[in-house]
Each structure stands twice: as C-alpha cells, then as structure tokens.
Design a protein around this motif. Structure first.
Motif, PDB file in Angstrom:
ATOM      1  N   VAL A 250       2.038 -20.513   8.134  1.00  0.00           N
ATOM      2  CA  VAL A 250       1.244 -20.129   6.960  1.00  0.00           C
ATOM      3  C   VAL A 250       1.585 -18.674   6.656  1.00  0.00           C
ATOM      4  N   GLN A 251       2.374 -18.445   5.605  1.00  0.00           N
ATOM      5  CA  GLN A 251       2.755 -17.087   5.227  1.00  0.00           C
ATOM      6  C   GLN A 251       1.776 -16.499   4.221  1.00  0.00           C
ATOM      7  N   ASN A 340      11.883  -7.393   0.955  1.00  0.00           N
ATOM      8  CA  ASN A 340      11.517  -6.029   1.347  1.00  0.00           C
ATOM      9  C   ASN A 340      10.483  -5.978   2.469  1.00  0.00           C
ATOM     10  N   LEU A 341      10.021  -7.148   2.920  1.00  0.00           N
ATOM     11  CA  LEU A 341       9.004  -7.169   3.973  1.00  0.00           C
ATOM     12  C   LEU A 341       9.165  -8.446   4.792  1.00  0.00           C
ATOM     13  N   PHE A 385      16.985 -12.832   9.649  1.00  0.00           N
ATOM     14  CA  PHE A 385      15.971 -13.382   8.758  1.00  0.00           C
ATOM     15  C   PHE A 385      16.649 -13.890   7.489  1.00  0.00           C
ATOM     16  N   TYR A 386      16.328 -15.134   7.126  1.00  0.00           N
ATOM     17  CA  TYR A 386      16.914 -15.759   5.941  1.00  0.00           C
ATOM     18  C   TYR A 386      15.802 -15.941   4.913  1.00  0.00           C
ATOM     19  N   ILE A 387      15.862 -15.134   3.861  1.00  0.00           N
ATOM     20  CA  ILE A 387      14.774 -15.087   2.891  1.00  0.00           C
ATOM     21  C   ILE A 387      14.831 -16.264   1.929  1.00  0.00           C
ATOM     22  N   PHE A 388      16.030 -16.634   1.509  1.00  0.00           N
ATOM     23  CA  PHE A 388      16.175 -17.650   0.473  1.00  0.00           C
ATOM     24  C   PHE A 388      16.392 -19.028   1.079  1.00  0.00           C
ATOM     25  N   LYS A 434       3.267   0.008   5.187  1.00  0.00           N
ATOM     26  CA  LYS A 434       3.971  -1.099   4.541  1.00  0.00           C
ATOM     27  C   LYS A 434       3.949  -2.340   5.411  1.00  0.00           C
ATOM     28  N   TYR A 435       4.203  -2.191   6.712  1.00  0.00           N
ATOM     29  CA  TYR A 435       4.302  -3.356   7.586  1.00  0.00           C
ATOM     30  C   TYR A 435       2.980  -3.732   8.249  1.00  0.00           C
TER      31      TYR A 435
END
Length: 561
Positions: A250-251, A340-341, A385-388, A434-435
C-alpha cells in the motif's frame, strides 16, 4: 453531558465498593482518568496561510477512561469504559466517540497456565511482528479481542498462542490475527552459573479478505521471527530476524497495489557492556517493507489505528523541548511511485556511552560527574528502484541510501552540593523533511540546553531550564525557558515559553507559552493549565502522534484505587 454524569456516578459507586472490599470475596482495583480541553480562538497564532487559530465546532472536549478489575483466587475480571464528550480531543481517531464499553476480559492463571478471554495485550519478542498496547497520550489502544493461552510446563519453557481481532474505535478489525511464540531458556536447562542464554521463535498470521478482484496475493499473510539473547557478566547481546511473506504493498492511503507484491524483513541487533560507572550500548536495525496492519488499507493512517507491530524510532529520547521539534520517525514503508521520492525501509542505529567520573577525582569533585554521549544515524535502503511499469525494487541487504536523520549529543550532569544539581546538553541534528515527512527540504540544527535545580528543603525546590536552537532552514531559530516550582511534595507550579523568534516571516514569530499547576494527594493527581500548543509531533517511546496548533485551557484528573 449525560455520559459524563453516568461515568461520574459509576466512579463514585466503584470507589465506595473498593473501600469496602473483603479479603474472602476477592479484591477490587481500578482507576479513572479524564483529560479535558477547552479550545479558544487565538487571533495572534497564525498558520502558514495567515489564518488565525479558531476553536472547533465543539470547543469543550474530553477523553475519559474508567477501568475496574476484580481478582479472586486464580481468577481476574476486568472492564474499561470510555466516554468522549462532546467529542474526542483534537486529532484523536474519529472512531473514538460517545460513551461505550471499550474492553473487557476474564483470566485464569496459575503457575503453569494463563488463559485470557476477551480483550488482552501481548508482545512477541521485540514487537516487530506483534505488539498490542495502550497509550492514551498517543490515542493508541490496539488490544486484541479473542483468546490467549500461555503455558509454562517448566521453568525453562514458555509457549503462547493467541487468536483475535484488533480493536479499532469501539469495534474490531475485519482482519483476524493468529500467533504463537516459543521461549526456551538454555541457561536453566544446562544450569549455567555465569551465563544467560535463551532463544525464541514466533509466528504471526494476518487473515483479511479484500475487495480486490483476482488478487495476486494470499488473504493470509504469514510472518516468522527468531531471536537470541545472551549475557555474560557485564556483557549482553540480543538479536532478532523477522520475515513477512509476500503481500500487496500500500503506497497511497486506502489503495492496495495488486501489481506490487513484496516480502518484508527486519534485522535487529543490540549489544553492550555495563559495569559500575561505565556503560556502552549499541543498536543496529534494518527494516524493509515492515509496516503491518490488521487491515491493509489502514497503512499510513495518522492515528496508528489497527497497527499490529511496534516500530519505534531508535534514537535518543530528549527531555529538552526544542530537541523534539525535529524528531525522527521510523521509516518501514515502501514508496516508489515518484521518481523524486523512493524508499523501501531504513537502515541505521545508535550508540550510547555513559561514564561517571568518580567522587574525589579532578572532574568528579565531591559528588561525581555523569557524562552521557549518544549518536544515531538512519538512511534509506540502497538498491535498485524501478519507478515505471512494472514498478519494483531490489534492496541491498547492507546498503546505505539517502540519509534521513542523524543526532549527535552530549549530556553532562553535575551535583555541586546538597542543594544544587545542574545539567548541560549540546545536540546537533540533521533532519531530512523530504524523506521523513514526504514534503520538502533539509534542516541542520544545533541546540544548547542547560538546567539547574535548587532544593530549599526535602519537599521544596525550583528548577529552571533554558534552551536555544539554531536552524539553517525551515522555521529557523528558537528559544525556550521553563521554570518549575515544587512548593511541597504535593503541589507544583510551572511557567514555560517557546519563541520562534528567527522565523523569516515576522508574522509567524510566535510565542508558545503555558502556565499550569498540579496537585497530588495519595493516588490522585489533578492538573490545570492554560497556553498554546505547538503544532507537530507528540512522541512517547519513539512512537508519535501529530497534534495541530491550538490555544486553550486543559484539565486532567487521574486517580486509582
């Protein structure tokens, strides 16, 4: 108002009964706690959009708790009622409303077996897989309603089994929780004289049916843990490894990602050495996708509702107010939907060093001098990390990514004579907004704190605490002052102020003042205060709750019998 009157009558009758208890008929114990707030308008306290603080629709609110326990021979029975009138205090879980029975239990216990039916609290190991507890200041009560059996056939062996559904408001979760925990003391088996050695095994299952069509994950999530504890003379070591089976991530709040199915794991290591006048303690922790809720969509809620495990921030718990403005929160969650995060957990730890300079030494003086040094640092997990599409990640087991937080501090405590006790602290913090908060910016702070206590007599004293915080961004510099007067062992008065004088926006340079007093009589404490509440996090034991800015009068009452 009716609920408050009923609770008050119940308290009065219970107290009377408690005073008339007879040994042959068992014993009665319990208590009552009330925390009330009258929220006021404050035109001088503005938010970032220059809106003044205004009281809520119901400005007078209170959280009230009444609990009564009855014990006779091997049996114990308990019940807790709660009333929230007219509503719960600001930013408490909105499920807390009106008045109702909150928890109840029946328990049978002897030397070998302990059986509890109803609501109960439990922790397996460090709590990274399961911990249910109550903390009223944080608005947490995640008790389990069901059945728990603890069996101890021998001194060296304990087994716990449980089944339950987690409390949420005055109801319970849809998800069902199963658990078993084994603890074996090898020291007792082999009769070690100088060593203590034990290990434990844990299983926790969370069974929840979701509305997802054709889910790619099982409704039952299985979690396992193993732990080891060892001590020899002044040395001690404990470690625990936890594993959580594949489950949907759950993001975004209330959104189950059916395409991102990942396992979770945690590693905790603590070791130290302690003897008279000296101690060192070090802790390392790695978390990957370790948030765990009795209902998946509850993940990330600001009320800690339906949280199954205990993931506190393992950093110094400061007693200076300004050191708790930029307080770290553990980061067990996964977010990879923003280039970006990205984060999948945390890795880091802390080390504590204590040393007492002996009495009569040049630094120790007549009464000795205590020095404590602490350093903590946490990063995101390194990895790919694979965003897409398809979203995915592969975290390094030992790999340090983006820095989240660090805290380096020293604390010196010195007693000069029977009347004077002083303390001094210097703290340097790095805070990645930010994080940690998922907003923007980074903050570096330096904090100086000093305090002194003067005893007029055994029952009368005054304590003064002064602080200053320098920050290179965000709200910039702060100053704070506290004066506390203990007029007797029963009565205390205090005044305090926190001033954000360095804010770049002159309209937001606020004073957060407070004046209050507290009176204690036997097992009863009553406190009354007026002032402003700084918006931000209130933390207890490394777990936090967000509170909004407010102004008002608070009244608290706590009594036990």
């Amino acid at each position: 108002m009716k609920s408050i009157i009923l609770v008050g009558l119940f308290v009065a009758s219970t107290l009377t009964y408690g005073q008339e208890k007879e040994k042959d008929n068992g014993t009665v114990s319990g208590g009552f706690e009330s925390n009330a707030q009258w929220y006021l308008n404050d035109k001088g306290l503005l938010d970032e959009f220059y809106n003044p603080v205004v009281h809520p629709e119901n400005p007078v609110r209170s959280n009230n708790y009444l609990f009564v326990n009855y014990k006779i021979k091997n049996w114990s029975f308990g019940i807790q009622g709660e009333a929230y009138a007219q509503e719960a205090l600001l930013n408490y879980n909105p499920k807390y409303k009106d008045a109702n029975v909150a928890t109840y239990f029946a328990q049978f216990k002897n030397d070998k077996i302990d059986v509890t039916a109803g609501y109960f609290y439990e922790q397996f190991g460090s709590g990274l897989l399961l911990r249910s507890w109550e903390d009223r200041a944080l608005g947490i009560n995640n008790a389990l309603r069901g059945l728990r059996v603890i069996y101890k056939p021998a001194k060296y062996f304990t087994i716990k089994t449980l089944y339950g559904q987690q409390r949420t408001g005055f109801d319970v979760s849809e998800g069902k929780i199963y658990g078993t925990d084994l603890e074996l003391s090898l020291s007792d088996i082999f009769k070690f004289e100088k060593d203590e050695l034990s290990f434990g095994l844990t299983y926790v299952g969370r069974d929840e049916q979701t509305d997802i069509v054709d889910p790619k994950f099982n409704r039952l999530t299985n979690a396992f843990a193993g732990r080891l504890n060892y001590a020899h003379d002044s040395f001690y070591l404990s470690t625990e490894f936890d594993y959580k089976s594949k489950d949907a991530v759950v993001q975004v709040r209330n959104q189950i990602d059916n395409n991102l199915i990942k396992t979770g794991n945690a590693l905790l290591l603590n070791l130290g050495y302690s003897k008279k006048g000296f101690g060192v303690d070090a802790t390392f922790r790695r978390l990957e996708n370790m948030s765990f809720y009795s209902e998946r969509i509850a993940k990330g809620n600001q009320f800690n509702d339906m949280i199954m495990n205990y993931v506190p921030s393992l950093t110094k718990q400061h007693h200076f107010n300004l050191a708790n403005i930029y307080v770290y929160q553990a980061q067990p969650n996964v977010i990879i939907n923003d280039v970006n995060l990205v984060k999948a957990g945390e890795i880091g730890g802390q080390i504590d060093l204590f040393y007492n300079f002996k009495k009569g030494s040049p630094i120790g003086g007549k009464y000795g001098t205590k020095v404590a040094v602490n350093y903590s640092e946490y990063h995101g997990l390194g990895g790919e990390f694979y965003i897409f599409s398809p979203q995915d990640y592969h975290a390094d087991f030992i790999g340090f990514g983006q820095k989240y937080f660090s805290d380096a501090n020293i604390e010196i405590t010195k007693k000069f004579n029977d009347k004077w006790l002083t303390g001094f602290s210097f703290i340097h913090q790095y805070y990645n907004k930010k994080y940690i908060e998922e907003t923007y910016g980074e903050v570096n702070t330096n904090i100086l704190g000093a305090e002194a206590t003067y005893k007029f007599s055994a029952s009368k004293s005054v304590r003064v605490q002064a602080e200053h915080l320098w920050a290179d961004s965000d709200k910039k510099n702060w100053a704070a002052l506290l004066a506390e007067f203990n007029l007797s062992t029963k009565y205390t008065v205090y005044l305090s102020d926190m001033y954000n004088y360095g804010n770049d926006d002159a309209k937001l340079r606020h004073h957060y003042y407070s004046i209050g007093n507290a009176y204690r009589y036997k097992s009863t404490r009553i406190a009354l205060a007026y002032g402003r509440q700084r918006g931000g996090l209130v933390c207890v034991g490394g777990v936090c709750r967000f509170v909004p800015e407010s102004t008002g009068i608070s009244l608290s009452l706590n009594t036990s019998f």
